[in-house]
Motif scaffolding. Structure first.
Motif, PDB file in Angstrom:
ATOM      1  N   THR A 204       0.835  -1.204   0.000  1.00 24.73           N
ATOM      2  CA  THR A 204       0.000   0.000   0.000  1.00 24.73           C
ATOM      3  C   THR A 204       0.864   1.245   0.000  1.00 24.73           C
ATOM      4  OG1 THR A 204      -0.071   0.174   2.429  1.00 24.73           O
ATOM      5  CG2 THR A 204      -1.767  -1.205   1.363  1.00 24.73           C
ATOM      6  N   ARG A 208      -1.529   3.539   4.108  1.00 25.17           N
ATOM      7  CA  ARG A 208      -2.223   2.248   4.080  1.00 25.17           C
ATOM      8  C   ARG A 208      -3.341   2.179   3.046  1.00 25.17           C
ATOM      9  NH1 ARG A 208       1.843   1.967   6.360  1.00 25.17           N
ATOM     10  NH2 ARG A 208       2.277   1.110   8.424  1.00 25.17           N
ATOM     11  N   LYS A 209      -3.454   3.158   2.220  1.00 23.01           N
ATOM     12  CA  LYS A 209      -4.450   3.119   1.150  1.00 23.01           C
ATOM     13  C   LYS A 209      -3.886   2.375  -0.056  1.00 23.01           C
ATOM     14  CE  LYS A 209      -6.976   7.306   2.404  1.00 23.01           C
ATOM     15  NZ  LYS A 209      -7.442   8.648   1.968  1.00 23.01           N
ATOM     16  N   PRO A 210      -4.745   1.731  -0.845  1.00 20.47           N
ATOM     17  CA  PRO A 210      -4.255   0.992  -2.020  1.00 20.47           C
ATOM     18  C   PRO A 210      -3.707   1.944  -3.082  1.00 20.47           C
ATOM     19  CG  PRO A 210      -6.646   1.089  -2.032  1.00 20.47           C
ATOM     20  CD  PRO A 210      -6.216   1.640  -0.705  1.00 20.47           C
ATOM     21  N   TRP A 211      -2.912   1.391  -3.968  1.00 19.39           N
ATOM     22  CA  TRP A 211      -2.438   2.152  -5.115  1.00 19.39           C
ATOM     23  C   TRP A 211      -3.612   2.387  -6.073  1.00 19.39           C
ATOM     24  CZ3 TRP A 211       2.299   3.860  -4.319  1.00 19.39           C
ATOM     25  CH2 TRP A 211       3.176   3.114  -3.540  1.00 19.39           C
ATOM     26  N   ARG A 231      -3.893  -3.580  -4.215  1.00 19.85           N
ATOM     27  CA  ARG A 231      -2.934  -3.847  -3.152  1.00 19.85           C
ATOM     28  C   ARG A 231      -1.924  -4.914  -3.579  1.00 19.85           C
ATOM     29  NH1 ARG A 231      -4.640  -1.783   1.884  1.00 19.85           N
ATOM     30  NH2 ARG A 231      -6.764  -0.948   1.827  1.00 19.85           N
TER      31      ARG A 231
END
Length: 313
Positions: A204, A208-211, A231
């Motif tokens: 991430t 902590r956020k996804p790409w 992710r």
């Protein structure tokens, strides 16, 4: 190869307030621009990782390039119709998978299409179409059935003189997968290996956020068709918008139908997402050749992979 939709990174989250940061590096390898994005604590460590992954891409190019005369693939091509060539197990297994892809598509995918590289030129220099008899003659050198593998001795033999194999269709996806594999083994918690639009991601962003991977509209470059949140996985695109020959007011795709020797028609691009960049590469290239109906039928066999298909206007 590539990519019609310029796949872009939309890194919307700020890195401030997190101990980890996003670091980027860019290089030209395998005839294409590679971009590396890593999540790390400090720039010195990130630079060391960047050098290691660049060395890995160079290692792969020195194995599978058909343009560098010293590579094993070049040796196989030079000995077509003459003798088998012993290769590293990595090259053998990649070729074995490529033949399997051909079998899955009844030849719509075929690494021996490399024999046509002197017939069609997509560098802007072509002013007229190749003669029909020249295309028919060139296709005689294409056929995955004539790639002979010896598992015991780890050799590859092209039965016909004039045959060639090349990994332009899946090589960059394979390199993206291997780059990701290396960085993960080194403990890099998140990143992107972007092989000129064929990319592999994991982990991430620092928050902590996804790409977020934006898929651009090929007809309206300022618009996105879709934004994928990933992710762990891969995205590849095959298309005709960036690499083509324009002759007589008609655009001819660089993706060739191995059976006819003519550029694929009907689709402008195909973007495929799934777990492996190599396999997504295979699917996006094959769907371009097969067309929408047969391409969707192929895709149904692999439910973990999804495609965005754009037809010609």
């Amino acid at each position: 190869m590539r990519s019609l939709f310029t796949i872009s990174f939309i890194l919307l989250s700020l890195t401030y307030g997190f101990s980890q940061q996003i670091f980027k590096s860019q290089t030209t390898q395998m005839g294409s621009v590679f971009e590396f994005v890593l999540v790390e604590n400090d720039s010195i460590q990130a630079q060391q990782y960047f050098q290691l992954v660049k060395d890995e891409i160079e290692r792969i190019e020195n194995l599978i390039s058909e343009w560098r005369p010293h590579t094993q693939i070049s040796q196989i091509n030079q000995n077509a119709g003459i003798r088998p060539v012993q290769v590293d197990r990595e090259v053998f297994e990649l070729t074995h998978r490529a033949i399997h892809y051909s079998q899955l598509t009844d030849g719509a995918f075929d690494i021996s299409i490399a024999a046509l590289d002197k017939i069609w030129l997509f560098d802007g220099s072509m002013e007229q179409l190749p003669a029909d008899d020249v295309i028919r003659s060139s296709v005689q050198h294409v056929g995955y059935q004539h790639i002979i593998l010896d598992n015991v001795n780890s050799t590859i033999f092209l039965k016909k003189k004039g045959m060639k194999i090349g990994f332009g269709s899946i090589g960059k996806g394979y390199a993206a997968d291997k780059g990701k594999e290396l960085l993960q083994s080194l403990g890099v918690v998140g990143g992107i290996v972007n092989a000129s639009g064929d990319l592999a991601v994991w982990g991430t962003q620092p928050d902590r956020k996804p790409w977020k991977i934006g898929i651009r509209n090929p007809f309206k470059g300022y618009k996105m068709i879709k934004v994928l949140k990933l992710r762990d996985g891969a995205v590849t695109t095959s298309g005709s918008n960036e690499k083509f020959a324009e002759i007589g007011d008609k655009r001819y795709s660089h993706i060739i139908n191995p059976k006819t020797g003519w550029p694929s028609t009907g689709l402008t691009s195909v973007t495929v997402s799934g777990s492996s960049a190599e396999f997504a590469n295979f699917l996006s290239t094959s769907i371009m050749v097969l067309g929408k109906r047969k391409g969707k039928k192929l895709l149904k066999e692999f439910p973990d992979y999804k495609a965005i298909i754009v037809k010609d206007r």
